[in-house]
Structures are given as structure tokens and as C-alpha cells.
Design an enzyme around this catalytic site. Structure first.
Site, PDB file in Angstrom:
ATOM      1  N   SER A   6      12.819  20.322 -16.171  1.00  0.00           N
ATOM      2  CA  SER A   6      11.675  21.232 -16.104  1.00  0.00           C
ATOM      3  C   SER A   6      12.071  22.567 -16.699  1.00  0.00           C
ATOM      4  O   SER A   6      13.194  23.046 -16.489  1.00  0.00           O
ATOM      5  CB  SER A   6      11.223  21.417 -14.650  1.00  0.00           C
ATOM      6  N   HIS A  34       0.837  -1.213   0.000  1.00  0.00           N
ATOM      7  CA  HIS A  34       0.000   0.000   0.000  1.00  0.00           C
ATOM      8  C   HIS A  34       0.871   1.262   0.000  1.00  0.00           C
ATOM      9  O   HIS A  34       0.414   2.330   0.395  1.00  0.00           O
ATOM     10  CB  HIS A  34      -0.953   0.023   1.207  1.00  0.00           C
TER      11      HIS A  34
END
Length: 475
Positions: A281, A151
Site C-alpha cells: 500500500s 457461508h
């Protein structure tokens, strides 16, 4: 620059090899090979077709007068008929016998099968090389302890190599699926307009055995063992679904791999390759985004959704044939292969250059290991004569305080220091260090990896002729 839309799969992502497989040059040359195979087989079975006619056809298999065919298609609104006529203009002697007894699906469907086989073989080669690179990665890191997650929450430790075997196992399922699909691919053959072979029976004066032999001869000339024994005008469109389900399976495996890489890049435990001049970026110059893995996920979603196309097509076929499959097939099947080609090339590139950061991996494991070690500490102290219930309560109290310090105060995990300072446990620092060795918590991860890789090696050895592939990621 261009003022027309260009498919990004061709312009940016897919290899030249896969683009060639589905190119017009390859498709139309395959049509002509099929026409030659038909004429040769008919001649061998006794029809009055001359060597000169066949040799004329062979001379123009790859010299395709595409402009003539395009002009004729504008007139006829029929691509196969246009190419029959265009081929006939180049081969005037052979013109009367080109496509003799056949329907359009003789070249169209048989070519689709041939191209799918070529593309599946190329995908298999890519897949084998991906598995090989991940094999090397798993072997190298089979004993490197790392924090495992369920999880995406810290769980018991594993090893980095064991984690890589999860990727490999998924890809081995895909490899089995490819081999299954390749082994069951057959030619449509030449069964005519409704699959009864009536036109060929007329050519051979009702000789059913000659018609059967004709199909087998064509199959052999096109390097197939056999043809589908039953069809309408087309081969069953479930074949296309089977092919794209293979590609969807690869996309699923790739998506999982790419997500794992992205998650681990976030935790700074590893990075995908990043060139010295690469920009992460346009705004944040420090960023090192996992763009290859993101692209894999993006393309994989496309393939998984695209696999619905042949499912609907197969379900909606009318009786012996309908034409609402044609436009869809022209798009959905080649694009699925082009995308999977790009996906596997990206995985191969990543697998060759994954950067691992052992110190970060160790830090994350060290941060969480105290909690995982509490059961071992408890059992060790019980063996020394401690009271299990009292020890359990002290572990609970110290754990809650350590969690509070981490989550509320932003502090370090001091659970072990708390245990050492608590006389209830009666432990020395050396004893704690012995209990806290990470390899004691990874179970059989290393051994499982070694055993699994032994089997993977057998598969790689049996496919060694496919190894040694290099790819180039251009954008």
C-alpha cells in the site's frame, strides 16, 4: 510514454506467446500459408499453376510488406483485398492465381480457427501446469487439519489438501471442456461466397468430388483432419461461443480460487507470494495485499462478461452472412485469450509459492473445535453411563455462556474448561484431549484427497509433455 491508448492486456498482463498468436505478423503469415495451400491443392488437382508461382509465394510467407498493405487498405477499405494486392506485388508471377476462386472468409475465417486452436493449446498447457502445482500443494497438505467454512461461518473441519482438491476439480472440468473444444475444431474450408462452392465448381468444370477433395487437401496441409461440411460464407459463429465458453469456465474457476486465497489471507492462514521489495500500500506500509488474487478476480470478471459477445454474434447472424461480427470478433476473442493467459499465469505463480501458516490454522481450529466436539463429548459420556438429556442441557448452557464470553466480552473460548469443571460429565483432562484430537473431526478428508490425487496423477502423466512451464509476473 506514449500519446496513444495501449491495451493493458498486452502492456501489463499477457505473455509474449499469447500476444504473438494474435499478432498481425502471425495472422498475415497464416493468410499467406492458406493461399499457398490453396494454390498447391489446386495445382495437384490439375489447374494450370506452376511450381515457380508456388515457390515465389512460399518465399514471402513471413516477409510481409505491411506498409504496402496498409496503404492499399486505405484505398480499398478492404483488408483481405489489400493483402492480396500487396502479396501480388512481391510475387508478380503468382499474382494472377493468388486467392483463386476464394472469398475473403477463406483466409479470414480459416485463420481465426487456426489461431483459436493455437491459443487453446497454449491455454491447455498453462492449465495442466496449474493443476500440477495445485496437485503438489494438495499432496503436501492432505493431512493438515483446518477449519472449514460454510457461508464463511465456522463449520466442520477439513484438511488444507482437501480444500485444494476443490480448486483442482473445477480446473479438471475446464480441461475436459478444452479437449472437447479442440477435438471439434475444424477448418471452414473453401466453400465460397454463400457456402455452395460454386466458384470452385466452375474452376473444376463442375466436378463436385474435386471440390470436396480440394477442401480436404487444404485441411491436411494446415494440419486439420477435416472441414465443416456445411456453412454459409462463414463458419458458424457458435464455434466462437464454444471457444469463449471454455475461457469463461476457466475464469469462473479462477475467480473462485482467487476469492478463497483472499479470504484465507484475511484470516492469516496463508499468503500468496510476496517479494521482499513488494509494496502492499502507498499509505499503509505494513500491508500485504493479495494483489495477484485480486487481479485474477478482476480479469476473470472481464472474461465472463466478454463471453456474451460471441453469444450475441452467433444469434444475430443474417442468412448466409453479415458483417456486424467482424469488428466485435477482432476484439472479443483475442482479448479473452489474452486475459485467460494472464489469469492462469497468475494462478501458476501463486500455486508455486503459497505460504501456509500452520500455527494460525491450528489456533483457528482450536478456537472453534470445542463447539464441534460437544456431540462427541456427549456420546462419550453417555457410553460411560451418563443421562443423555441432562448432559445435553448442560452442554447447551455451557455453550451459551462460552459464546457470550467470546462475543460480548471478547474473551477466549472456555467451553472445555466449563465441561471439565462440571461433575455431570465426569471427565478427566486426558479424556477430553483424546476426544478433542482434530483429526477425528475431518472425516475422510485425507483419504478423499489421496484417492482423488491418484486420478489427477493419471491425467498429469498423460499430459507430461506439457509440464515444466515457467511464467514471469512483471507487475
Amino acid at each position: 510514454m506514449t500519446n496513444k491508448y495501449e491495451n493493458p492486456l498486452c502492456k501489463r498482463y499477457a505473455s509474449e506467446t499469447m500476444q504473438f498468436i494474435f499478432s498481425d505478423d502471425n495472422k498475415f503469415a497464416t493468410w499467406r500459408k492458406l493461399w499457398v495451400a490453396l494454390a498447391e491443392s489446386q495445382q495437384e488437382l490439375g489447374l494450370p499453376i506452376s511450381d515457380a508461382q508456388i515457390n515465389e509465394m512460399k518465399a514471402y510467407i513471413t516477409d510481409i510488406n505491411c506498409d504496402t498493405a496498409a496503404a492499399l487498405e486505405r484505398e480499398t477499405r478492404h483488408d483481405v483485398m489489400a493483402h492480396i494486392k500487396a502479396y501480388g506485388k512481391q510475387c508478380p508471377q503468382a499474382a494472377p492465381i493468388i486467392h483463386l476462386g476464394a472469398t475473403s472468409c477463406y483466409v479470414g475465417d480459416n485463420t481465426d480457427i487456426i489461431l483459436q486452436r493455437s491459443a487453446l493449446r497454449f491455454v491447455k498447457r498453462l492449465l495442466i501446469n496449474v493443476i500440477s502445482k495445485l496437485y503438489d500443494f494438495a499432496e503436501k497438505h492432505k493431512a493438515l487439519s483446518c477449519l472449514a467454512y460454510t457461508h464463511f461461518q465456522a463449520a466442520q473441519p477439513t484438511t488444507l489438501g482437501k480444500r485444494a482438491t476443490l480448486w483442482i476439480q473445477d480446473l479438471l472440468f475446464d480441461l475436459e471442456h478444452i479437449d472437447f473444444a479442440l477435438n471439434r475444431l475444424k477448418l471452414l474450408g473453401c466453400k465460397g461466397t454463400t457456402g455452395t462452392g460454386a466458384s470452385f465448381l466452375a474452376l473444376f468444370d463442375g466436378n463436385h468430388e474435386k471440390v470436396k477433395r480440394l477442401e480436404q487437401m487444404i485441411a491436411e496441409k494446415m494440419d486439420f483432419d477435416s472441414v465443416y461440411p456445411i456453412s454459409g460464407q462463414t463458419y458458424s459463429r457458435k464455434i466462437d461461443y464454444c471457444t469463449l465458453s471454455v475461457l469463461s469456465g476457466i475464469a469462473q474457476s479462477a475467480y473462485k480460487f482467487s476469492n478463497d486465497i483472499r479470504l484465507l489471507a484475511h484470516t492469516k492462514e496463508l499468503d500468496e507470494p510476496f517479494e521482499s521489495t513488494q509494496v502492499g500500500s502507498s499509505a499503509m506500509a505494513y500491508k500485504r495485499n493479495p494483489m495477484r488474487s485480486e487481479r485474477i478476480a478482476s480479469l476473470a470478471r472481464y472474461v465472463m462478461v466478454d463471453a456474451l459477445n460471441p453469444a450475441f454474434t452467433a444469434a444475430s447472424q443474417w442468412l448466409e452472412r453479415t458483417l456486424d461480427d467482424s469488428a466485435n470478433k477482432r476484439i472479443s476473442i483475442p482479448e479473452a485469450f489474452l486475459a485467460v493467459d494472464a489469469i492462469l499465469s497468475l494462478i501458476l505463480n501463486i500455486a508455486e509459492g503459497i505460504v501456509v501458516y500452520p500455527k494460525i490454522i491450528e489456533k483457528h481450529l482450536t478456537d472453534e473445535l470445542p463447539f464441534m466436539a460437544t456431540e462427541n463429548i456427549l456420546m462419550y459420556c453417555v457410553k460411560k453411563g451418563g443421562d443423555r438429556q441432562k448432559l445435553h442441557e448442560r452442554v447447551r448452557i455451557h455453550s451459551m455462556e462460552a459464546i457470550k464470553k467470546i462475543k460480548q466480552d471478547g474473551g477466549e473460548n472456555d467451553l472445555i474448561e466449563r465441561v471439565l469443571s462440571d461433575a455431570t460429565f465426569n471427565l478427566t483432562a486426558d479424556e477430553i484431549l483424546k476426544i478433542m484430537k482434530a483429526e477425528q473431526f475431518t472425516g475422510g478428508a485425507k483419504e478423499q484427497t489421496e484417492e482423488f490425487l491418484t486420478e489427477v496423477k493419471k491425467i498429469l502423466d498423460s499430459n507430461r509433455e506439457l509440464l515444466g512451464m515457467e511464467v514471469e509476473i512483471t507487475c
